[in-house]
Motif scaffolding. Structure first.
Motif, PDB file in Angstrom:
ATOM      1  N   GLN A 196       0.808  -1.215   0.000  1.00 53.20           N
ATOM      2  CA  GLN A 196       0.000   0.000   0.000  1.00 53.20           C
ATOM      3  C   GLN A 196       0.848   1.276   0.000  1.00 53.20           C
ATOM      4  OE1 GLN A 196      -2.887   0.027   3.101  1.00 53.20           O
ATOM      5  NE2 GLN A 196      -3.877   1.911   2.434  1.00 53.20           N
ATOM      6  N   TYR A 197       1.978   1.241   0.730  1.00 51.60           N
ATOM      7  CA  TYR A 197       2.757   2.472   0.906  1.00 51.60           C
ATOM      8  C   TYR A 197       4.156   2.388   0.289  1.00 51.60           C
ATOM      9  CZ  TYR A 197      -0.900   3.122   4.371  1.00 51.60           C
ATOM     10  OH  TYR A 197      -2.111   3.228   4.980  1.00 51.60           O
TER      11      TYR A 197
ATOM     12  N   VAL B  32      10.117  -0.985  -1.423  1.00 47.24           N
ATOM     13  CA  VAL B  32      10.642  -0.134  -0.351  1.00 47.24           C
ATOM     14  C   VAL B  32       9.522   0.797   0.114  1.00 47.24           C
ATOM     15  CG1 VAL B  32      12.295   1.679   0.261  1.00 47.24           C
ATOM     16  CG2 VAL B  32      13.011  -0.219  -1.205  1.00 47.24           C
ATOM     17  N   ILE B  33       9.377   0.944   1.430  1.00 39.80           N
ATOM     18  CA  ILE B  33       8.321   1.788   1.997  1.00 39.80           C
ATOM     19  C   ILE B  33       8.652   3.268   1.797  1.00 39.80           C
ATOM     20  CG2 ILE B  33       7.373   2.596   4.205  1.00 39.80           C
ATOM     21  CD1 ILE B  33       6.011   0.130   3.381  1.00 39.80           C
ATOM     22  N   GLN B  34       7.663   4.057   1.415  1.00 41.88           N
ATOM     23  CA  GLN B  34       7.796   5.516   1.385  1.00 41.88           C
ATOM     24  C   GLN B  34       7.495   6.032   2.788  1.00 41.88           C
ATOM     25  OE1 GLN B  34       5.638   7.410  -1.765  1.00 41.88           O
ATOM     26  NE2 GLN B  34       6.048   5.738  -3.223  1.00 41.88           N
ATOM     27  N   TYR B  35       8.541   6.254   3.545  1.00 37.63           N
ATOM     28  CA  TYR B  35       8.397   6.605   4.960  1.00 37.63           C
ATOM     29  C   TYR B  35       7.530   7.842   5.149  1.00 37.63           C
ATOM     30  CZ  TYR B  35       9.711   7.020   9.849  1.00 37.63           C
ATOM     31  OH  TYR B  35       9.685   7.088  11.214  1.00 37.63           O
TER      32      TYR B  35
ATOM     33  N   GLU C 214       1.638  10.118   7.656  1.00 38.21           N
ATOM     34  CA  GLU C 214       0.345  10.769   7.496  1.00 38.21           C
ATOM     35  C   GLU C 214      -0.683  10.131   8.418  1.00 38.21           C
ATOM     36  OE1 GLU C 214      -0.533  10.430   3.372  1.00 38.21           O
ATOM     37  OE2 GLU C 214       1.174  11.654   2.736  1.00 38.21           O
ATOM     38  N   ALA C 215      -1.816  10.790   8.593  1.00 37.94           N
ATOM     39  CA  ALA C 215      -2.850  10.328   9.528  1.00 37.94           C
ATOM     40  C   ALA C 215      -3.362   8.949   9.142  1.00 37.94           C
ATOM     41  CB  ALA C 215      -4.007  11.328   9.558  1.00 37.94           C
TER      42      ALA C 215
ATOM     43  N   PHE D 112      11.679   0.583   8.207  1.00 34.87           N
ATOM     44  CA  PHE D 112      10.995   1.480   7.274  1.00 34.87           C
ATOM     45  C   PHE D 112      11.817   2.746   7.055  1.00 34.87           C
ATOM     46  CE2 PHE D 112       6.472  -0.207   8.371  1.00 34.87           C
ATOM     47  CZ  PHE D 112       6.708  -1.305   7.571  1.00 34.87           C
ATOM     48  N   ALA D 113      12.384   3.293   8.144  1.00 34.61           N
ATOM     49  CA  ALA D 113      13.148   4.534   8.032  1.00 34.61           C
ATOM     50  C   ALA D 113      14.409   4.341   7.206  1.00 34.61           C
ATOM     51  CB  ALA D 113      13.509   5.038   9.431  1.00 34.61           C
TER      52      ALA D 113
END
Length: 446
Positions: free
Chosen positions: A47-48, A53-56, A61-62, A202-203
């Motif tokens: 999803q992100y 790779v995650i878009q940190y 976001e909320a 994630f970071a």
């Protein structure tokens, strides 16, 4: 080694078998829960993430309203299923302020609470069983019968629901207010580890494969090792405390025994050189367990057995005095007539699977074994192993030779998987044809 030490070794062996079964159940449960977490992390990457790779930035976001609703439902379900642990849940009002990363971390904490609840209930039931087994073994030694204590007796409840130590080394290994404190300490620790690993992964922009590999290591090693240590150490406490309780009225002193510990450490070896007052026993100091993974036991100490016998007869006069002394004093049962060549005795499994435990062949015998001890064809190997282990501890009585070889009878106390103990009669023949000492019959002795 005297009778009581042998009895404690038998209790420890029975407990360790139960521990292995419990560990397998918990390991299977941990594996299932890990796969759930792995799927949840995979969903976040899908999803992100981009290119695995995650878009940190997007994680900060909320939390979407739909995800908030799911998290609240998760909390509601937990509170409904385990109301006694509802106070451990995160504060619901703060959910509305969470970002997506925090939402995942809250979800991880809820999963760990669910694991803790299951683990707590299974370990508590395991400890109740060991406490009942230990207390009844000691009661039998004192001549009170084999099933003196029930699972609902106040003594068993007291032992399992007692905070028994405050030392830092044991701070995660005690029961408090009816709950295994160690379970919740371990649960919180693992949740913190997981959430830190996930956030840092994630970071850093870790790939999905790298992150789940790290999470898998945490999940399997931390949860499994902490649970095993808890089961082992709490089991030692429960067994030691339950077995000493029936002795507290008539005896004053004990000595630590290291016969139950396969690897005796310097701590246990040093303490075992001293004699202590039963009233002053303190786990972690002078009574088992002295440290995590300890499996020591104790022996009853009496300075003057003749005087003790005299005092005991004055108080009770039940004719059990000498039997009690024989069971506790060195050499109490060493002079029994053992089955000849018992070390080479042959125990055919077919005697159990096809006859003694098979209701289709001998309904009465099979029912008696299942009702008295909980043995069936499915766990026949455990019964065979216990008979083999105890064969040298009970008297063998000659029953005559009818032409095929001398026959013998050995009646022994067997403890079943249901925690009960019953006398089991075993018959043997010193077969002239093949020269082997072989089991010929086995049944509950009425």
């Amino acid at each position: 080694m005297n009778y009581w030490e042998r009895r404690q070794q038998e209790l420890n062996k029975a407990m360790e078998k139960d521990e292995e079964k419990l560990k397998k159940r918990l390991l299977s449960y941990f594996d299932i829960e890990y796969r759930k977490l792995e799927k949840q992390i995979a969903a976040y990457y899908k999803q992100y993430g981009t290119d695995n790779v995650i878009q940190y930035r997007r994680l900060m976001e909320a939390l979407p309203d739909e995800d908030k609703r799911l998290l609240i439902e998760q909390m509601d379900e937990f509170a409904k299923k385990y109301p006694q642990y509802a106070h451990l849940m995160p504060i619901r009002e703060s959910i509305y302020k969470l970002n997506r990363m925090e939402g995942l971390q809250y979800s991880v904490r809820m999963q760990q609470l669910e694991i803790g609840a299951v683990e707590n209930e299974q370990i508590t039931e395991h400890l109740k069983r060991q406490a009942m087994r230990g207390a009844n073994a000691a009661a039998e030694t004192m001549g009170f019968g084999k099933n003196f204590y029930s699972e609902d007796s106040e003594l068993i409840k007291k032992i399992v629901n007692t905070e028994w130590v405050n030392k830092d080394d044991f701070s995660e290994l005690r029961i408090e207010n009816g709950r295994l404190k160690g379970v919740w300490s371990n649960t919180a620790k693992l949740a913190n580890y997981l959430n830190t690993d996930i956030a840092q992964g994630f970071a850093r922009g870790d790939s999905y494969d790298r992150l789940v590999r790290r999470v898998r290591e945490r999940f399997s090693n931390v949860s499994r090792n902490d649970a095993y240590r808890l089961i082992y150490t709490e089991g030692t406490y429960v067994m030691a405390e339950s077995t000493i309780q029936p002795f507290t009225e008539d005896f004053e002193k004990y000595r630590l025994s290291t016969v139950g510990d396969g690897k005796v450490c310097a701590i246990c070896r040093g303490v075992s050189e001293e004699t202590f007052d039963i009233a002053d026993r303190q786990p972690g100091v002078n009574f088992p367990p002295l440290h995590p993974w300890c499996r020591c036991t104790f022996t009853i100490e009496v300075d003057d057995w003749d005087k003790w016998i005299e005092d005991y007869e004055k108080r009770h006069g039940n004719g059990q005095t000498q039997k009690v002394v024989n069971r506790l004093k060195d050499g109490g049962k060493e002079d029994i007539i053992k089955l000849p060549r018992y070390k080479q005795a042959v125990i055919p499994k077919a005697k159990f699977a096809q006859y003694a435990l098979n209701p289709d062949k001998d309904l009465d015998k099979a029912r008696a074994f299942e009702k008295a001890l909980g043995y069936t064809v499915d766990n026949a190997d455990e019964l065979i192993e216990q008979i083999n282990e105890k064969l040298s501890s009970y008297k063998a009585v000659e029953k005559g030779d009818k032409g095929w070889g001398m026959t013998y009878e050995v009646i022994m106390d067997i403890t079943g998987p249901n925690g009960n103990t019953a006398k089991v009669l075993t018959g043997w023949i010193d077969d002239k044809n093949n020269g082997e000492m072989r089991l010929t019959t086995v049944h509950i002795d009425r």
